[in-house]
Design a protein around this motif. Structure first.
Motif, mmCIF file in Angstrom:
data_model
loop_
_atom_site.group_PDB
_atom_site.id
_atom_site.type_symbol
_atom_site.label_atom_id
_atom_site.label_comp_id
_atom_site.label_asym_id
_atom_site.label_seq_id
_atom_site.Cartn_x
_atom_site.Cartn_y
_atom_site.Cartn_z
ATOM 1 N N LYS A 140 -66.176 7.801 -14.303
ATOM 2 C CA LYS A 140 -66.589 7.116 -15.522
ATOM 3 C C LYS A 140 -65.613 7.481 -16.631
ATOM 4 N N TYR A 141 -65.463 6.559 -17.575
ATOM 5 C CA TYR A 141 -64.550 6.762 -18.694
ATOM 6 C C TYR A 141 -65.344 6.696 -19.989
ATOM 7 N N TYR A 142 -65.057 7.641 -20.882
ATOM 8 C CA TYR A 142 -65.751 7.749 -22.154
ATOM 9 C C TYR A 142 -64.724 7.674 -23.274
ATOM 10 N N ALA A 143 -65.127 7.103 -24.412
ATOM 11 C CA ALA A 143 -64.245 6.993 -25.566
ATOM 12 C C ALA A 143 -64.667 7.995 -26.627
ATOM 13 N N ILE A 144 -63.669 8.660 -27.195
ATOM 14 C CA ILE A 144 -63.894 9.597 -28.295
ATOM 15 C C ILE A 144 -63.077 9.110 -29.473
ATOM 16 N N GLN A 145 -63.716 9.003 -30.622
ATOM 17 C CA GLN A 145 -62.991 8.624 -31.826
ATOM 18 C C GLN A 145 -62.500 9.896 -32.501
ATOM 19 N N VAL A 146 -61.194 9.930 -32.791
ATOM 20 C CA VAL A 146 -60.570 11.089 -33.428
ATOM 21 C C VAL A 146 -59.777 10.600 -34.639
ATOM 22 N N LYS A 147 -59.217 11.535 -35.366
ATOM 23 C CA LYS A 147 -58.427 11.180 -36.543
ATOM 24 C C LYS A 147 -57.246 10.312 -36.120
ATOM 25 N N SER A 148 -57.125 9.143 -36.730
ATOM 26 C CA SER A 148 -56.058 8.215 -36.395
ATOM 27 C C SER A 148 -54.705 8.812 -36.769
ATOM 28 N N GLY A 149 -53.765 8.719 -35.850
ATOM 29 C CA GLY A 149 -52.443 9.289 -36.066
ATOM 30 C C GLY A 149 -52.326 10.725 -35.580
ATOM 31 N N ALA A 150 -53.457 11.341 -35.230
ATOM 32 C CA ALA A 150 -53.453 12.732 -34.769
ATOM 33 C C ALA A 150 -54.054 12.850 -33.370
ATOM 34 N N GLU A 151 -53.925 11.797 -32.578
ATOM 35 C CA GLU A 151 -54.512 11.794 -31.240
ATOM 36 C C GLU A 151 -53.855 12.839 -30.328
ATOM 37 N N ASN A 152 -52.521 12.897 -30.341
ATOM 38 C CA ASN A 152 -51.831 13.900 -29.521
ATOM 39 C C ASN A 152 -52.142 15.316 -29.986
ATOM 40 N N LYS A 153 -52.277 15.486 -31.285
ATOM 41 C CA LYS A 153 -52.634 16.798 -31.840
ATOM 42 C C LYS A 153 -54.025 17.218 -31.363
ATOM 43 N N VAL A 212 -52.068 2.248 -28.707
ATOM 44 C CA VAL A 212 -52.652 0.965 -28.336
ATOM 45 C C VAL A 212 -54.018 0.850 -29.002
ATOM 46 N N PHE A 213 -54.805 1.921 -28.941
ATOM 47 C CA PHE A 213 -56.116 1.985 -29.583
ATOM 48 C C PHE A 213 -56.059 3.115 -30.615
ATOM 49 N N PRO A 214 -55.614 2.832 -31.837
ATOM 50 C CA PRO A 214 -55.477 3.907 -32.822
ATOM 51 C C PRO A 214 -56.803 4.626 -33.058
ATOM 52 N N GLY A 215 -56.762 5.942 -32.972
ATOM 53 C CA GLY A 215 -57.941 6.752 -33.245
ATOM 54 C C GLY A 215 -58.862 6.964 -32.062
ATOM 55 N N TYR A 216 -58.430 6.586 -30.847
ATOM 56 C CA TYR A 216 -59.297 6.747 -29.680
ATOM 57 C C TYR A 216 -58.595 7.503 -28.559
ATOM 58 N N ILE A 217 -59.339 8.417 -27.953
ATOM 59 C CA ILE A 217 -58.936 9.151 -26.763
ATOM 60 C C ILE A 217 -59.945 8.780 -25.679
ATOM 61 N N PHE A 218 -59.490 8.686 -24.449
ATOM 62 C CA PHE A 218 -60.384 8.334 -23.349
ATOM 63 C C PHE A 218 -60.458 9.502 -22.371
ATOM 64 N N GLU A 239 -67.823 21.370 -27.084
ATOM 65 C CA GLU A 239 -66.428 21.790 -27.101
ATOM 66 C C GLU A 239 -65.551 20.676 -27.684
ATOM 67 N N PHE A 240 -65.854 19.438 -27.330
ATOM 68 C CA PHE A 240 -65.121 18.319 -27.919
ATOM 69 C C PHE A 240 -65.412 18.227 -29.412
ATOM 70 N N ARG A 241 -66.676 18.342 -29.781
ATOM 71 C CA ARG A 241 -67.089 18.156 -31.176
ATOM 72 C C ARG A 241 -66.532 19.238 -32.095
ATOM 73 N N ARG A 242 -66.307 20.431 -31.571
ATOM 74 C CA ARG A 242 -65.783 21.543 -32.395
ATOM 75 C C ARG A 242 -64.266 21.516 -32.546
ATOM 76 N N THR A 243 -63.603 20.651 -31.816
ATOM 77 C CA THR A 243 -62.147 20.560 -31.901
ATOM 78 C C THR A 243 -61.770 19.782 -33.154
ATOM 79 N N GLY A 244 -60.811 20.298 -33.902
ATOM 80 C CA GLY A 244 -60.370 19.662 -35.146
ATOM 81 C C GLY A 244 -59.888 18.244 -34.934
ATOM 82 N N GLY A 245 -60.308 17.328 -35.788
ATOM 83 C CA GLY A 245 -59.926 15.924 -35.695
ATOM 84 C C GLY A 245 -60.952 15.058 -34.995
ATOM 85 N N PHE A 246 -61.987 15.669 -34.406
ATOM 86 C CA PHE A 246 -63.037 14.911 -33.716
ATOM 87 C C PHE A 246 -63.896 14.185 -34.738
ATOM 88 N N TYR A 247 -64.225 12.903 -34.465
ATOM 89 C CA TYR A 247 -65.164 12.160 -35.305
ATOM 90 C C TYR A 247 -66.471 11.917 -34.577
#
Length: 178
Positions: free
Chosen positions: A2-15, A53-59, A74-82
């Protein structure tokens, strides 16, 4: 899977991915951030740039909802998580068209979408031969032959995005005469 989408700070996905991996090396979910390569001309100089391709999203790829729920903090406590999509209270895997679209960029295209090879038929309609645009012809809303770009409209979780993908024009194969 299964694949889930996480919204993070746009432009800081790799970070975000780097931070998450550094803070939690024991969690080995595959994280995907589809990108695209474009040539940008500024002041007469052409530079290759890489954009989301999808600014602000990690899968995230996981076996089940329980696996994601076990590590959601653990995901929610990582900086940049929305937030998780649909919401932090209703974490739902991608399904139907959303899943098809994301898998197109994750599995078929790869981490960075390059140029597609296209030609234009006798009705001036674009025909994709190979590349990231393959299978997305119905989503093309505008073609700029001079810049070598096709603007496509993508829908993900009731949001619409338009983005440019690069193409190069090739000559169509001549019909062989026997």
């Amino acid at each position: 899977m299964k694949y889930y989408a996480i919204q993070v700070k746009s432009g800081a996905e790799n970070k975000f991915i780097s931070r998450f991996r550094a803070l939690h090396p024991e969690i080995n979910f595959p994280l995907y951030f589809p990108q695209r390569r474009l040539d940008i001309r500024r002041a007469g100089v052409i530079r290759q740039t890489i954009a989301a391709v999808f600014p602000g999203y990690i899968f995230v790829e996981a076996d089940s909802n329980e696996a994601i729920m076990a590590y959601q903090w653990e995901f929610r406590r990582t900086g940049g998580f929305y937030r998780f999509l649909r919401s932090n209270q209703d974490i739902a895997p991608l399904a139907d068209r959303d899943l098809e679209l994301v898998l197109h960029f994750i599995k078929k295209v790869g981490p960075v979408a390059g140029r597609s090879k296209v030609y234009f038929n006798e009705n001036s309609r674009i025909v994709v031969v190979e590349g990231p645009l393959m299978g997305l012809e119905g989503k093309i809303i505008k073609v700029d032959k001079r810049k070598g770009r096709a603007k496509i409209k993508l829908d993900l979780y009731d949001d619409s995005y338009s983005l440019d993908l690069a193409f190069e024009v090739i000559l169509p194969l001549e019909k062989s005469r026997f």
